[in-house]
Scaffold this active site. Structure first.
Site, mmCIF file in Angstrom:
data_model
loop_
_atom_site.group_PDB
_atom_site.id
_atom_site.type_symbol
_atom_site.label_atom_id
_atom_site.label_comp_id
_atom_site.label_asym_id
_atom_site.label_seq_id
_atom_site.Cartn_x
_atom_site.Cartn_y
_atom_site.Cartn_z
ATOM 1 N N ARG A 32 -56.113 -20.589 33.821
ATOM 2 C CA ARG A 32 -56.731 -20.567 32.491
ATOM 3 C C ARG A 32 -54.832 -20.820 32.119
ATOM 4 O O ARG A 32 -54.211 -20.920 32.664
ATOM 5 C CB ARG A 32 -56.642 -18.870 32.445
ATOM 6 C CG ARG A 32 -57.605 -18.543 32.999
ATOM 7 C CD ARG A 32 -57.115 -16.531 32.990
ATOM 8 N NE ARG A 32 -58.857 -16.192 33.499
ATOM 9 C CZ ARG A 32 -59.216 -15.450 34.330
ATOM 10 N NH1 ARG A 32 -58.103 -15.927 36.057
ATOM 11 N NH2 ARG A 32 -60.015 -14.674 35.292
ATOM 12 N N LYS B 257 -56.083 -12.278 36.165
ATOM 13 C CA LYS B 257 -55.921 -11.253 36.024
ATOM 14 C C LYS B 257 -56.175 -9.728 36.721
ATOM 15 O O LYS B 257 -56.309 -10.014 37.849
ATOM 16 C CB LYS B 257 -57.278 -11.074 34.801
ATOM 17 C CG LYS B 257 -57.262 -11.568 33.728
ATOM 18 C CD LYS B 257 -58.107 -11.955 33.057
ATOM 19 C CE LYS B 257 -58.695 -12.385 32.004
ATOM 20 N NZ LYS B 257 -59.950 -12.300 31.022
ATOM 21 N N HIS C 148 -60.673 -22.354 26.575
ATOM 22 C CA HIS C 148 -60.752 -22.906 27.586
ATOM 23 C C HIS C 148 -61.745 -24.116 28.034
ATOM 24 O O HIS C 148 -62.386 -23.930 28.623
ATOM 25 C CB HIS C 148 -61.683 -21.259 27.907
ATOM 26 C CG HIS C 148 -60.934 -19.946 28.288
ATOM 27 N ND1 HIS C 148 -59.543 -20.165 29.213
ATOM 28 C CD2 HIS C 148 -61.072 -19.009 28.156
ATOM 29 C CE1 HIS C 148 -59.041 -18.874 29.262
ATOM 30 N NE2 HIS C 148 -60.370 -18.155 28.302
ATOM 31 N N ARG D 155 -61.132 -25.339 31.524
ATOM 32 C CA ARG D 155 -61.323 -24.927 32.353
ATOM 33 C C ARG D 155 -62.875 -24.721 32.650
ATOM 34 O O ARG D 155 -62.880 -24.476 33.930
ATOM 35 C CB ARG D 155 -60.809 -23.161 32.043
ATOM 36 C CG ARG D 155 -61.195 -21.793 33.314
ATOM 37 C CD ARG D 155 -60.526 -20.827 32.654
ATOM 38 N NE ARG D 155 -61.279 -20.365 33.530
ATOM 39 C CZ ARG D 155 -60.811 -19.141 34.140
ATOM 40 N NH1 ARG D 155 -60.263 -19.995 35.557
ATOM 41 N NH2 ARG D 155 -61.050 -18.201 35.144
ATOM 42 N N HIS E 151 -62.359 -14.972 39.549
ATOM 43 C CA HIS E 151 -63.142 -14.419 38.844
ATOM 44 C C HIS E 151 -63.717 -13.752 40.031
ATOM 45 O O HIS E 151 -63.539 -13.229 41.692
ATOM 46 C CB HIS E 151 -64.827 -14.674 38.706
ATOM 47 C CG HIS E 151 -64.992 -15.709 37.927
ATOM 48 N ND1 HIS E 151 -65.979 -16.751 37.813
ATOM 49 C CD2 HIS E 151 -64.116 -16.177 36.447
ATOM 50 C CE1 HIS E 151 -65.773 -16.554 36.623
ATOM 51 N NE2 HIS E 151 -64.405 -16.544 35.829
ATOM 52 N N TYR F 221 -72.790 -19.692 35.214
ATOM 53 C CA TYR F 221 -72.285 -21.804 35.033
ATOM 54 C C TYR F 221 -73.901 -21.827 35.356
ATOM 55 O O TYR F 221 -73.931 -23.361 36.173
ATOM 56 C CB TYR F 221 -71.491 -22.095 35.548
ATOM 57 C CG TYR F 221 -69.669 -21.816 35.493
ATOM 58 C CD1 TYR F 221 -69.474 -22.732 34.154
ATOM 59 C CD2 TYR F 221 -69.296 -20.788 35.802
ATOM 60 C CE1 TYR F 221 -68.855 -22.803 33.496
ATOM 61 C CE2 TYR F 221 -67.870 -20.850 34.221
ATOM 62 C CZ TYR F 221 -67.971 -21.556 33.482
ATOM 63 O OH TYR F 221 -66.848 -21.289 32.634
#
Length: 297
Positions: free
Chosen positions: A149, A173, A243, A246, A269, A278
């Site tokens: 990120r 995160k 993004h 990314r 994730h 994706y």
């Protein structure tokens, strides 16, 4: 009183749950919008800790009538749920008015990406004879090689990079840690930046890898402006977002045979369902392989 309660809640999110400042700020905005709505429809004083489920349902209906996106409403619901869960846990209110509240259904948007030839043009856009642009080239290479990120890249420190193992340790995160390979090309540009450009940018001591002339880290917004500048230099007219690289990292990995589980780990994730956005890429690749290799295609 309401402002103090919101501020205390946001501070607790950051301290106890490791929520990023960006997410915390977004939650704060959502709660203030809810409070503003209550003040506009209720007579007299409004207390966030004495809200009924019907008031929240009316608020969500109002958002829909205003044409606000399902995505932003989903985030608002998430903010309200977290706030009232916190309030009940801290015994600030007796019951949780969001207990039976469901997230609004939303269609997952396919993220915008760049073709490989466009990425190549973007990476080649900086003038490596300029220390600032050599720094930017190293940042772009690292971003595309690792799928970080933008905030993870701009706040990267030297202790997070292992040159010997060619790995970068990322704290993403929720304070979740992951290891991502650097790749030879990104490593070469990183070393060039460290040896040739960084000493010319600033003599100030800094733990941050990518620095400004003042010796501090670039802001997320500043680097985003740099990306847009290089996109203009490279005459890239595709849609760009912070993004984009990314998404290009993820898309091109899938195009070249990576599976979703590996991609999930590299992107950081927590849930595979987030990575499944994706799958359209993998589906297109399967169709291409089928058309190329099946005798009846």
């Amino acid at each position: 009183m309401n402002a103090e309660i919101i501020a205390t809640f946001l501070e607790r999110l950051w301290l106890k749950q490791g929520v990023s400042k960006h997410t915390s700020s977004a939650y704060g905005t959502d709660l203030k919008k809810f409070l503003s709505y209550l003040l506009s429809v209720e007579s007299g004083e409004v207390n966030l800790l004495a809200v009924y489920p019907e008031q929240i349902e009316d608020y969500l209906l109002w958002r829909r009538q205003q044409g606000l996106s399902p995505r932003s409403t989903a985030r608002a619901v998430s903010a309200l749920k977290k706030f009232y869960t916190y309030a009940v846990t801290e015994r600030l209110c007796a019951s949780n008015p969001t207990e039976r509240l469901h997230q609004p259904k939303q269609t997952q948007a396919i993220p915008h990406s760049l073709a490989e030839v466009e990425v190549e043009a973007l990476l080649n856009a900086p003038d490596e004879s300029d220390p600032v642009q050599l720094r930017d080239r190293a940042m772009l290479e690292l971003l595309y090689a690792t799928g970080l990120r933008v905030s993870e890249l701009t706040l990267l420190t030297h202790e997070q990079i292992s040159l010997q193992q060619e790995l970068v340790r990322v704290v993403g995160k929720g304070n979740k840690e992951r290891l991502v390979p650097l790749g030879e090309t990104a490593l070469e540009w990183l070393l060039r930046y460290e040896n040739e450009a960084r000493p010319l940018l600033s003599e100030a001591q800094s733990d941050y890898v990518f620095i400004t002339r003042r010796g501090g880290p670039l802001s997320r917004q500043a680097f985003w402006y740099r990306i847009k500048y290089y996109a203009k230099v490279a005459d890239i007219r595709s849609h760009l977002s912070p993004h984009t690289l990314r998404h290009a990292f993820a898309t091109h990995l899938l195009n070249h045979g990576a599976d979703l589980r590996v991609l999930q780990m590299l992107l950081g994730h927590s849930d595979l369902s987030t990575t499944q956005i994706y799958t359209h890429v993998a589906r297109e690749r399967l169709q291409q392989l089928h058309a190329q290799h099946h005798p009846r295609a």
